[in-house]
Design a protein around this motif. Structure first.
Motif, short mmCIF file in Angstrom:
data_model
loop_
_atom_site.label_atom_id
_atom_site.label_comp_id
_atom_site.label_asym_id
_atom_site.label_seq_id
_atom_site.Cartn_x
_atom_site.Cartn_y
_atom_site.Cartn_z
N ILE A 64 -6.60 -28.21 21.95
CA ILE A 64 -6.66 -27.91 20.52
C ILE A 64 -5.33 -28.23 19.87
N ALA A 65 -5.41 -28.80 18.67
CA ALA A 65 -4.25 -28.96 17.79
C ALA A 65 -4.63 -28.36 16.45
N VAL A 74 -1.86 -19.76 14.88
CA VAL A 74 -3.18 -19.92 15.49
C VAL A 74 -3.00 -20.32 16.95
N PRO A 75 -3.63 -19.60 17.89
CA PRO A 75 -3.49 -19.95 19.31
C PRO A 75 -4.14 -21.30 19.61
N THR A 76 -3.56 -22.02 20.54
CA THR A 76 -4.12 -23.32 20.95
C THR A 76 -4.51 -23.29 22.43
N LEU A 81 -11.02 -19.06 19.36
CA LEU A 81 -12.48 -18.95 19.29
C LEU A 81 -13.18 -20.30 19.30
N ALA A 82 -12.57 -21.33 18.73
CA ALA A 82 -13.17 -22.67 18.76
C ALA A 82 -13.18 -23.20 20.20
N TRP A 83 -12.13 -22.96 20.96
CA TRP A 83 -12.07 -23.35 22.38
C TRP A 83 -13.21 -22.68 23.12
N ARG A 84 -13.36 -21.36 22.90
CA ARG A 84 -14.41 -20.61 23.58
C ARG A 84 -15.79 -21.11 23.17
N ALA A 85 -15.95 -21.52 21.91
CA ALA A 85 -17.22 -22.07 21.45
C ALA A 85 -17.56 -23.36 22.19
N ALA A 86 -16.59 -24.24 22.34
CA ALA A 86 -16.82 -25.51 23.06
C ALA A 86 -17.19 -25.23 24.51
N GLU A 87 -16.47 -24.32 25.15
CA GLU A 87 -16.79 -24.00 26.55
C GLU A 87 -18.16 -23.35 26.69
N HIS A 100 -11.20 -32.80 22.62
CA HIS A 100 -10.02 -32.39 21.86
C HIS A 100 -10.52 -31.90 20.51
N LEU A 101 -10.12 -30.69 20.12
CA LEU A 101 -10.50 -30.12 18.84
C LEU A 101 -9.28 -30.13 17.92
N ALA A 102 -9.38 -30.87 16.82
CA ALA A 102 -8.32 -30.90 15.81
C ALA A 102 -8.79 -30.03 14.65
N ILE A 103 -8.09 -28.94 14.42
CA ILE A 103 -8.46 -27.98 13.39
C ILE A 103 -7.51 -28.11 12.20
N VAL A 104 -8.09 -28.25 11.02
CA VAL A 104 -7.30 -28.25 9.79
C VAL A 104 -7.64 -26.96 9.05
#
Length: 168
Positions: A64-65, A74-76, A81-87, A100-104
């Protein structure tokens, strides 16, 4: 003359999900399970989180970035939570979670407006499309509820009423 071939860009999918405000919140007495029953009215706002899911080589896992205001807060890692969603999506569909999740950030961090939940909802939709898992909105909503009470709302937006623990 030597020809140079450029590598094809990795496939990616970008999804936006809204933040929210609580228009009303009613809290009942604690139940035997330790939760308070809620009646909550959510309203989507015009502040969005944008998540771009990009395929990465096999075996790289999730990364994550984060960019935007207060991105440094924001934790990377796996606590995101986005990391956990992908998993979770990968686990439920049998896909390797190489993304790779790029969050804006567009929703204030730690402002009670469900920015992290919007990230998770957008990550579910983006990874579902990227990995072509074919889950329907009902199945994604079920996964969203497993991640947190505000995540299903971020999938649907608009106005909603949450009851019980706030997930339905």
């Amino acid at each position: 003359m030597t020809a140079h071939l450029a590598a094809a860009p990795e496939p990616s999918v970008t999804v936006r999900a809204p933040g929210k405000v609580n228009l009303s919140l009613r809290v009942g007495s604690v139940r035997p399970d330790g939760y308070h029953p809620l009646v909550n009215i959510f309203q989507a706002v015009s502040l969005y989180e944008e998540v771009t899911a990009t395929a990465v080589p096999a075996g790289r896992g999730v990364s994550i970035a984060v960019d935007g205001p207060h991105a440094d807060r924001v934790p990377t890692d796996r606590t995101n939570l986005a990391w956990r969603a992908a998993e979770l999506l990968a686990e439920r569909t049998g896909v390797e979670p190489d993304v790779h999740l790029a969050i804006v950030k567009g929703v204030p961090v730690a402002g009670g407006m469900a920015g992290g939940s919007a990230d998770a909802a957008a990550a579910l939709v983006a990874c579902d499309a990227l990995w072509e898992t074919g889950l329907g909105r009902d199945e994604l909503t079920h996964l969203a509820a497993a991640l947190g009470a505000d995540v299903p709302f971020a999938l649907h937006g608009h106005v909603a009423v949450g009851v019980g623990r706030g997930t339905s």
